[in-house]
Motif scaffolding. Sequence first.
Motif, short mmCIF file in Angstrom:
data_model
loop_
_atom_site.label_atom_id
_atom_site.label_comp_id
_atom_site.label_asym_id
_atom_site.label_seq_id
_atom_site.Cartn_x
_atom_site.Cartn_y
_atom_site.Cartn_z
N ALA A 127 0.86 -1.18 0.00
CA ALA A 127 0.00 0.00 0.00
C ALA A 127 0.90 1.23 0.00
O ALA A 127 1.70 1.41 0.88
CB ALA A 127 -0.88 0.00 1.23
N CYS A 130 -12.00 11.68 -1.66
CA CYS A 130 -11.28 10.86 -0.69
C CYS A 130 -11.64 11.23 0.74
O CYS A 130 -10.94 10.84 1.67
CB CYS A 130 -9.77 10.99 -0.91
N ASN A 161 -3.62 11.94 -4.54
CA ASN A 161 -4.54 11.34 -3.57
C ASN A 161 -3.76 11.03 -2.29
O ASN A 161 -2.54 10.84 -2.34
CB ASN A 161 -5.10 10.02 -4.12
N PRO A 162 -4.44 10.94 -1.14
CA PRO A 162 -3.72 10.58 0.09
C PRO A 162 -3.07 9.20 -0.01
O PRO A 162 -2.01 8.97 0.60
CB PRO A 162 -4.80 10.59 1.17
N LEU A 163 -3.65 8.28 -0.75
CA LEU A 163 -3.03 6.98 -1.03
C LEU A 163 -2.93 6.90 -2.54
O LEU A 163 -3.95 6.87 -3.23
CB LEU A 163 -3.90 5.85 -0.48
N ILE A 198 -12.79 5.57 -10.30
CA ILE A 198 -11.83 5.82 -9.21
C ILE A 198 -12.18 7.10 -8.44
O ILE A 198 -12.96 7.92 -8.91
CB ILE A 198 -10.37 5.87 -9.73
N ARG A 199 -11.56 7.21 -7.27
CA ARG A 199 -11.71 8.41 -6.44
C ARG A 199 -10.53 9.34 -6.72
O ARG A 199 -9.39 8.89 -6.83
CB ARG A 199 -11.64 8.06 -4.96
N GLU A 251 -1.60 4.75 -4.85
CA GLU A 251 -1.77 3.58 -5.71
C GLU A 251 -3.26 3.28 -5.84
O GLU A 251 -3.97 3.11 -4.85
CB GLU A 251 -1.03 2.38 -5.12
N VAL A 252 -3.76 3.22 -7.06
CA VAL A 252 -5.19 3.05 -7.30
C VAL A 252 -5.53 1.58 -7.57
O VAL A 252 -6.39 1.00 -6.90
CB VAL A 252 -5.65 3.93 -8.48
#
Lengths: 108, 158
Positions: B27, B157, B101-103, B124-125, B105-106
């Motif tokens: 992650a 998100c 994005n905060p994370l 996706i977000r 990897e989508v």
Amino acid sequence: MVIPAPRVQVPASAAKGEVFQVKALIPHSMETGLRYDEQGAIIPRKIINKFTCRYGDAVIFGADIHESVSANPYIEFYVRATDSGSLEFIWEEDGGGVFRLEHTLTVS
Amino acid sequence: MSMVESTRAILSSRRKLLITAAACSTAVLLPRGVRANDDAIGPVELITRLTGKTPAWSDRVRLDMPRVFPNGYSVPLALAIDSAMTEAEHVRRARVFAPRNPLIEVAAFQFIPQRSEPRVSTRIRLAEPQYVLAVAEMNDGSLLLNKAWVEVSSNGCK
């Protein structure tokens, strides 16, 4: 807890060698683990983290899914018809939940 | 060293550490405020740090997304890679990143030569307007990169 009922859209039959479309969707909130509840405690992550499509004995498509995939994850992909047989769709959830669907494809 | 300089030095080493940590974990987590595509780090550099390989920009990777989309919670994404999908020449995997994005990897999609086409659509977000990146890992080990600009008006998100 409501058990998610996944659904797929797959043709019942295809010509040998033809590429056909698969649409797969599972109702799921995809809780990212980044949100807080009203008491200020973090809401733990719970997402569908993996999707797999098996055709006969082989895995022919897979997706590793992370938090940035939308709720009710939807995946559309393309498969080549090789033989008549079963297509199995598998969704894996954080915490070990597994949801499956099977579809029979006739190849002429 | 002035206060500002020392803070910069700490931030810089913290960023390197975080990116190294991100590359090692499945992650990819970059905390808020530490962004992989800060002006100093472009897409090629980011992918190099995440994968250990330098990608090449390629029109063989086609990433179709709306340039403007109102809802950051569910932005359509269509990805297709030009490949014969033979044993000799195929796409092993395609990965999608949203660097702001905060994370980041989508998703990652695996394809099998002669069995599935390197073509996929999903939703996706996106937390804010940004370039979304798609990287195709070819069977010879090379990485092909392309990007799509998406302007969202709500944070998907939160």
